[in-house]
Design a protein around this motif. Structure first.
Motif, PDB file in Angstrom:
ATOM      1  N   ALA A 172      47.613  43.292  16.184  1.00 59.75           N
ATOM      2  CA  ALA A 172      48.298  43.771  17.394  1.00 59.75           C
ATOM      3  C   ALA A 172      48.940  42.616  18.159  1.00 59.75           C
ATOM      4  N   GLU A 173      48.249  41.508  18.246  1.00 61.97           N
ATOM      5  CA  GLU A 173      48.783  40.345  18.960  1.00 61.97           C
ATOM      6  C   GLU A 173      49.944  39.731  18.185  1.00 61.97           C
ATOM      7  N   LEU A 174      49.826  39.675  16.856  1.00 63.86           N
ATOM      8  CA  LEU A 174      50.900  39.121  16.030  1.00 63.86           C
ATOM      9  C   LEU A 174      52.130  40.017  16.019  1.00 63.86           C
ATOM     10  N   ALA A 175      51.944  41.296  16.240  1.00 66.35           N
ATOM     11  CA  ALA A 175      53.069  42.237  16.307  1.00 66.35           C
ATOM     12  C   ALA A 175      53.701  42.252  17.695  1.00 66.35           C
ATOM     13  N   GLY A 176      53.021  41.636  18.642  1.00 61.07           N
ATOM     14  CA  GLY A 176      53.502  41.662  20.025  1.00 61.07           C
ATOM     15  C   GLY A 176      53.757  40.286  20.591  1.00 61.07           C
ATOM     16  N   PRO A 177      52.880  39.849  21.467  1.00 63.78           N
ATOM     17  CA  PRO A 177      53.164  38.627  22.223  1.00 63.78           C
ATOM     18  C   PRO A 177      53.047  37.313  21.455  1.00 63.78           C
ATOM     19  N   VAL A 178      52.318  37.294  20.348  1.00 58.61           N
ATOM     20  CA  VAL A 178      52.094  36.033  19.625  1.00 58.61           C
ATOM     21  C   VAL A 178      53.195  35.823  18.596  1.00 58.61           C
ATOM     22  N   HIS A 179      53.926  34.746  18.786  1.00 56.31           N
ATOM     23  CA  HIS A 179      55.030  34.389  17.883  1.00 56.31           C
ATOM     24  C   HIS A 179      54.536  33.526  16.725  1.00 56.31           C
ATOM     25  N   ALA A 180      53.551  32.653  17.003  1.00 55.54           N
ATOM     26  CA  ALA A 180      53.063  31.733  15.975  1.00 55.54           C
ATOM     27  C   ALA A 180      51.565  31.537  16.127  1.00 55.54           C
ATOM     28  N   LEU A 181      50.870  31.509  14.982  1.00 52.24           N
ATOM     29  CA  LEU A 181      49.427  31.323  14.977  1.00 52.24           C
ATOM     30  C   LEU A 181      49.064  30.332  13.878  1.00 52.24           C
ATOM     31  N   SER A 182      48.563  29.189  14.283  1.00 50.08           N
ATOM     32  CA  SER A 182      48.082  28.180  13.349  1.00 50.08           C
ATOM     33  C   SER A 182      46.570  28.386  13.216  1.00 50.08           C
ATOM     34  N   MET A 183      46.073  28.388  11.976  1.00 53.25           N
ATOM     35  CA  MET A 183      44.659  28.680  11.751  1.00 53.25           C
ATOM     36  C   MET A 183      43.959  27.593  10.957  1.00 53.25           C
ATOM     37  N   GLN A 184      42.808  27.205  11.444  1.00 59.28           N
ATOM     38  CA  GLN A 184      41.893  26.347  10.707  1.00 59.28           C
ATOM     39  C   GLN A 184      40.611  27.165  10.562  1.00 59.28           C
ATOM     40  N   THR A 185      40.374  27.649   9.369  1.00 58.71           N
ATOM     41  CA  THR A 185      39.249  28.554   9.113  1.00 58.71           C
ATOM     42  C   THR A 185      38.285  27.884   8.145  1.00 58.71           C
ATOM     43  N   GLN A 186      37.050  27.677   8.607  1.00 60.39           N
ATOM     44  CA  GLN A 186      36.077  26.961   7.787  1.00 60.39           C
ATOM     45  C   GLN A 186      34.692  27.585   7.904  1.00 60.39           C
ATOM     46  N   THR A 187      33.886  27.305   6.900  1.00 62.23           N
ATOM     47  CA  THR A 187      32.471  27.653   6.970  1.00 62.23           C
ATOM     48  C   THR A 187      31.768  26.540   7.745  1.00 62.23           C
ATOM     49  N   LYS A 188      30.535  26.780   8.121  1.00 61.09           N
ATOM     50  CA  LYS A 188      29.772  25.763   8.851  1.00 61.09           C
ATOM     51  C   LYS A 188      29.634  24.481   8.023  1.00 61.09           C
ATOM     52  N   ASN A 189      29.365  24.629   6.726  1.00 60.78           N
ATOM     53  CA  ASN A 189      29.220  23.446   5.866  1.00 60.78           C
ATOM     54  C   ASN A 189      30.534  22.670   5.750  1.00 60.78           C
ATOM     55  N   GLU A 190      31.650  23.373   5.614  1.00 60.31           N
ATOM     56  CA  GLU A 190      32.956  22.695   5.535  1.00 60.31           C
ATOM     57  C   GLU A 190      33.251  21.942   6.830  1.00 60.31           C
TER      58      GLU A 190
END
Length: 106
Positions: free
Chosen positions: A66-84
């Motif tokens: 919903a946010e990406l379809a609306g107000p958010v133009h760009a989203l940078s993601m750093q997705t990791q597990t606890k160990n990573e």
């Protein structure tokens, strides 16, 4: 509620992260002051265990659709597990410079 707060709430409720940062980087772009259009998220969650980077990003995109379809133009993601996250020494990936007319170029 601000867009940043909505993003934080959705991630906390769905992914139960051990570490979460939602950073509004809109000021780094050619947008009006106070905008909430460009975000960086750093999410450390056991939900990402056994998932590829693509699968992790798909999870985030679905969660924030919903946010990406609306107000958010760009989203940078750093997705990791606890160990990573631990193995990387809690290192945050630097945000690349805006190539679409940043204020720095004016």
């Amino acid at each position: 509620m601000s867009v940043q707060n909505i993003i934080e709430t959705k991630i906390r409720e769905a992914l139960l992260p051990s570490h979460l940062e939602v950073i509004n980087e809109s000021h780094m772009h050619n947008v009006p002051p106070g905008s909430e259009s460009h975000f960086k998220v750093i999410v450390v969650s056991d939900v990402f265990e056994s998932k590829s980077r693509v699968q992790r990003h798909q999870t985030m995109n679905a969660l924030l659709a919903a946010e990406l379809a609306g107000p958010v133009h760009a989203l940078s993601m750093q997705t990791q597990t606890k160990n990573e996250w631990e193995d990387a020494g809690h290192t945050k990936i630097a945000t690349p410079a805006c190539h679409g007319g940043s204020k720095a170029e004016q």
